[in-house]
Design a protein around this motif. Structure first.
Motif, PDB file in Angstrom:
ATOM      1  N   LEU A  16     -31.306  86.097  -3.617  1.00 51.37           N
ATOM      2  CA  LEU A  16     -32.073  87.292  -3.280  1.00 51.37           C
ATOM      3  C   LEU A  16     -32.279  87.447  -1.775  1.00 51.37           C
ATOM      4  CD1 LEU A  16     -33.596  89.606  -4.801  1.00 51.37           C
ATOM      5  CD2 LEU A  16     -35.656  88.204  -4.588  1.00 51.37           C
ATOM      6  N   VAL A  17     -31.931  88.629  -1.268  1.00 56.09           N
ATOM      7  CA  VAL A  17     -32.265  88.993   0.106  1.00 56.09           C
ATOM      8  C   VAL A  17     -33.781  89.166   0.214  1.00 56.09           C
ATOM      9  CG1 VAL A  17     -32.158  90.922   1.742  1.00 56.09           C
ATOM     10  CG2 VAL A  17     -30.062  90.057   0.711  1.00 56.09           C
ATOM     11  N   THR A  18     -34.357  88.776   1.329  1.00 55.74           N
ATOM     12  CA  THR A  18     -35.793  88.945   1.538  1.00 55.74           C
ATOM     13  C   THR A  18     -36.058  90.187   2.395  1.00 55.74           C
ATOM     14  OG1 THR A  18     -36.187  86.557   1.414  1.00 55.74           O
ATOM     15  CG2 THR A  18     -37.898  87.903   2.447  1.00 55.74           C
ATOM     16  N   PRO A  19     -36.633  91.233   1.827  1.00 51.02           N
ATOM     17  CA  PRO A  19     -36.973  92.422   2.623  1.00 51.02           C
ATOM     18  C   PRO A  19     -38.092  92.094   3.612  1.00 51.02           C
ATOM     19  CG  PRO A  19     -36.844  92.960   0.287  1.00 51.02           C
ATOM     20  CD  PRO A  19     -36.854  91.470   0.392  1.00 51.02           C
ATOM     21  N   THR A  51     -29.751  82.812   2.045  1.00 51.60           N
ATOM     22  CA  THR A  51     -29.701  84.272   2.054  1.00 51.60           C
ATOM     23  C   THR A  51     -31.103  84.860   2.183  1.00 51.60           C
ATOM     24  OG1 THR A  51     -27.739  84.233   0.655  1.00 51.60           O
ATOM     25  CG2 THR A  51     -28.947  86.313   0.771  1.00 51.60           C
ATOM     26  N   GLY A  52     -32.075  84.232   1.548  1.00 55.24           N
ATOM     27  CA  GLY A  52     -33.457  84.690   1.600  1.00 55.24           C
ATOM     28  C   GLY A  52     -34.177  84.303   2.881  1.00 55.24           C
ATOM     29  N   GLU A  53     -33.479  83.586   3.782  1.00 59.86           N
ATOM     30  CA  GLU A  53     -33.995  83.257   5.112  1.00 59.86           C
ATOM     31  C   GLU A  53     -35.281  82.439   5.056  1.00 59.86           C
ATOM     32  OE1 GLU A  53     -33.019  87.011   7.783  1.00 59.86           O
ATOM     33  OE2 GLU A  53     -33.670  87.675   5.790  1.00 59.86           O
ATOM     34  N   GLY A  54     -35.428  81.669   3.982  1.00 53.95           N
ATOM     35  CA  GLY A  54     -36.667  80.930   3.786  1.00 53.95           C
ATOM     36  C   GLY A  54     -37.049  80.030   4.943  1.00 53.95           C
ATOM     37  N   LEU A  55     -36.067  79.357   5.532  1.00 47.56           N
ATOM     38  CA  LEU A  55     -36.371  78.417   6.608  1.00 47.56           C
ATOM     39  C   LEU A  55     -36.834  79.107   7.883  1.00 47.56           C
ATOM     40  CD1 LEU A  55     -33.454  75.878   6.136  1.00 47.56           C
ATOM     41  CD2 LEU A  55     -35.877  75.438   5.750  1.00 47.56           C
ATOM     42  N   LEU A  56     -36.652  80.436   7.963  1.00 45.94           N
ATOM     43  CA  LEU A  56     -37.082  81.183   9.143  1.00 45.94           C
ATOM     44  C   LEU A  56     -38.453  81.831   8.963  1.00 45.94           C
ATOM     45  CD1 LEU A  56     -33.723  82.944  10.123  1.00 45.94           C
ATOM     46  CD2 LEU A  56     -34.751  80.900  11.144  1.00 45.94           C
ATOM     47  N   LEU A  57     -39.022  81.694   7.774  1.00 45.92           N
ATOM     48  CA  LEU A  57     -40.306  82.332   7.478  1.00 45.92           C
ATOM     49  C   LEU A  57     -41.449  81.332   7.574  1.00 45.92           C
ATOM     50  CD1 LEU A  57     -39.262  84.446   4.355  1.00 45.92           C
ATOM     51  CD2 LEU A  57     -39.282  85.165   6.753  1.00 45.92           C
ATOM     52  N   SER A  58     -42.643  81.848   7.807  1.00 48.91           N
ATOM     53  CA  SER A  58     -43.830  80.988   7.824  1.00 48.91           C
ATOM     54  C   SER A  58     -44.131  80.500   6.414  1.00 48.91           C
ATOM     55  CB  SER A  58     -45.035  81.754   8.373  1.00 48.91           C
ATOM     56  OG  SER A  58     -45.455  82.752   7.437  1.00 48.91           O
ATOM     57  N   ALA A 251     -21.856  89.020  10.827  1.00 43.59           N
ATOM     58  CA  ALA A 251     -22.852  88.038  10.375  1.00 43.59           C
ATOM     59  C   ALA A 251     -23.262  88.449   8.968  1.00 43.59           C
ATOM     60  CB  ALA A 251     -24.059  88.020  11.311  1.00 43.59           C
ATOM     61  N   VAL A 252     -23.105  87.546   8.000  1.00 37.96           N
ATOM     62  CA  VAL A 252     -23.179  87.935   6.592  1.00 37.96           C
ATOM     63  C   VAL A 252     -24.556  88.479   6.202  1.00 37.96           C
ATOM     64  CG1 VAL A 252     -23.011  87.135   4.206  1.00 37.96           C
ATOM     65  CG2 VAL A 252     -21.326  86.394   5.897  1.00 37.96           C
ATOM     66  N   ILE A 253     -25.622  87.761   6.502  1.00 31.43           N
ATOM     67  CA  ILE A 253     -26.948  88.214   6.051  1.00 31.43           C
ATOM     68  C   ILE A 253     -27.349  89.540   6.696  1.00 31.43           C
ATOM     69  CG2 ILE A 253     -29.408  87.646   5.955  1.00 31.43           C
ATOM     70  CD1 ILE A 253     -28.547  84.690   5.705  1.00 31.43           C
ATOM     71  N   PRO A 254     -27.225  89.690   8.030  1.00 30.33           N
ATOM     72  CA  PRO A 254     -27.521  91.004   8.611  1.00 30.33           C
ATOM     73  C   PRO A 254     -26.645  92.119   8.037  1.00 30.33           C
ATOM     74  CG  PRO A 254     -27.468  89.344  10.329  1.00 30.33           C
ATOM     75  CD  PRO A 254     -26.952  88.685   9.083  1.00 30.33           C
ATOM     76  N   THR A 255     -25.390  91.782   7.685  1.00 27.59           N
ATOM     77  CA  THR A 255     -24.490  92.796   7.131  1.00 27.59           C
ATOM     78  C   THR A 255     -24.888  93.175   5.715  1.00 27.59           C
ATOM     79  OG1 THR A 255     -22.685  91.965   8.520  1.00 27.59           O
ATOM     80  CG2 THR A 255     -22.083  93.376   6.685  1.00 27.59           C
ATOM     81  N   VAL A 256     -25.246  92.202   4.887  1.00 26.04           N
ATOM     82  CA  VAL A 256     -25.726  92.513   3.532  1.00 26.04           C
ATOM     83  C   VAL A 256     -26.970  93.392   3.612  1.00 26.04           C
ATOM     84  CG1 VAL A 256     -26.727  91.558   1.417  1.00 26.04           C
ATOM     85  CG2 VAL A 256     -24.725  90.462   2.450  1.00 26.04           C
ATOM     86  N   LYS A 257     -27.862  93.073   4.534  1.00 27.74           N
ATOM     87  CA  LYS A 257     -29.074  93.883   4.692  1.00 27.74           C
ATOM     88  C   LYS A 257     -28.738  95.293   5.163  1.00 27.74           C
ATOM     89  CE  LYS A 257     -32.884  90.691   5.029  1.00 27.74           C
ATOM     90  NZ  LYS A 257     -34.133  90.364   5.721  1.00 27.74           N
ATOM     91  N   LEU A 258     -27.753  95.403   6.028  1.00 21.27           N
ATOM     92  CA  LEU A 258     -27.306  96.723   6.492  1.00 21.27           C
ATOM     93  C   LEU A 258     -26.794  97.548   5.319  1.00 21.27           C
ATOM     94  CD1 LEU A 258     -26.346  98.856   8.547  1.00 21.27           C
ATOM     95  CD2 LEU A 258     -24.304  97.431   8.926  1.00 21.27           C
TER      96      LEU A 258
END
Length: 296
Positions: A16-19, A51-58, A251-258
């Motif tokens: 899951l992508v994280t909005p 993909t959910g960018e968990g490691l970049l979130l608080s 970049a895959v994640i930014p592209t999927v979000k786009l």
């Protein structure tokens, strides 16, 4: 300890992508994205992983993502929550929180950045497994740390609630070996561009980033493979790979979000410090993806 087990993990599940909005969870967009994927008959969701960018979130935002995702998904699908954090106490806290929220399983990459031997990695997963009463999925990605030999996986799968592995690696010889040595373990393919390879090597399903935007294609690959219609399955994989080839040039994640934004689901930009595309770059990428066959 009473272990709450689920049926063997299998099927096609979006990572899951994280909005996000200013690196905070966009709950409205999250609900819309999950609803979109549920209408497409997603069999499960992998929450807060790469993909959910968990490691970049608080820590607070990761907990909110877990809570809201599980709430919006409901009880029909498998819900797997990734819980690894650089701080090991946070990892255990996130594991317990996911279980309390109703996750069906948790997942963890190996400990990252520093050097760890097989004993360290075994104890790491053993302690995570002991902290919860639900199944644990090993998230095996070489980008996280190091090669894990089959003998280490075999030891880990002797722990009652370590039941599966997300195999984000192109070495399918090792998948065949792993399935032979650990036949009860679920192996879930990670590389989207090689789902069919994974299934042929014995994988039980797939979890992927581009499943957010091409879920029916991966469902077709999975179902055609199960029916033995390999030529048709390969044609579907080739269709997906033409799109993935474009994404790998960016970049895959930014592209999927786009793409999701272009489809009307405003999931925002990738979390900082990932790439942010200009409007001109966005237009170029969308054109390339459409030329590759992606229906937007």
């Amino acid at each position: 300890m009473i272990i709450i087990m689920i049926n063997k993990i299998s099927g096609v599940m979006p990572a899951l992508v994280t909005p996000l909005n200013n690196d905070k969870i966009n709950q409205e967009a999250l609900k819309k994205l999950i609803g979109f994927l549920l209408k497409q008959k997603a069999e499960g969701f992998y929450i807060g992983g790469a993909t959910g960018e968990g490691l970049l979130l608080s820590l607070d935002e990761r907990k909110k993502l877990c809570e809201k995702s599980i709430e919006y998904i409901g009880g029909e699908c498998t819900k797997i929550v990734h819980i690894t954090d650089m701080n090991y106490k946070n990892t255990i806290e996130l594991a317990k929180h996911a279980e309390a929220c109703g996750a069906d399983a948790i997942s963890a990459i190996p400990p990252i950045y520093f050097s760890y031997d097989d004993k360290d990695i075994y104890n790491y997963y053993k302690n995570i497994a002991a902290s919860v009463n639900i199944p644990v999925m090993i998230y095996y990605a070489l980008s996280a740390n190091r090669v894990m030999p089959t003998k280490l996986f075999k030891r880990l799968f002797e722990i009652d609630n370590i039941t599966s592995v997300k195999w984000t690696n192109s070495n399918y010889y090792k998948v065949i070996e792993l399935k032979s040595e650990c036949p009860k373990a679920s192996v879930i393919n990670g590389p989207d561009e090689m789902l069919l390879c994974g299934l042929a090597a014995g994988a039980d399903g797939g979890i992927g980033s581009t499943y957010n935007i091409m879920l029916p294609t991966y469902q077709n690959i999975y179902e055609l493979y199960k029916k033995g219609e390999m030529k048709k399955a390969l044609a579907e994989q080739t269709k997906a790979d033409k799109v993935i080839s474009v994404m790998l040039n960016h970049a895959v994640i930014p592209t999927v979000k786009l793409v999701l934004r272009e489809m009307g689901i405003d999931v925002g930009e990738a979390a900082s410090p990932q790439k942010q595309y200009s409007k001109e770059e966005q237009a170029t990428i969308i054109k390339e993806l459409k030329d590759a066959g992606l229906e937007i």
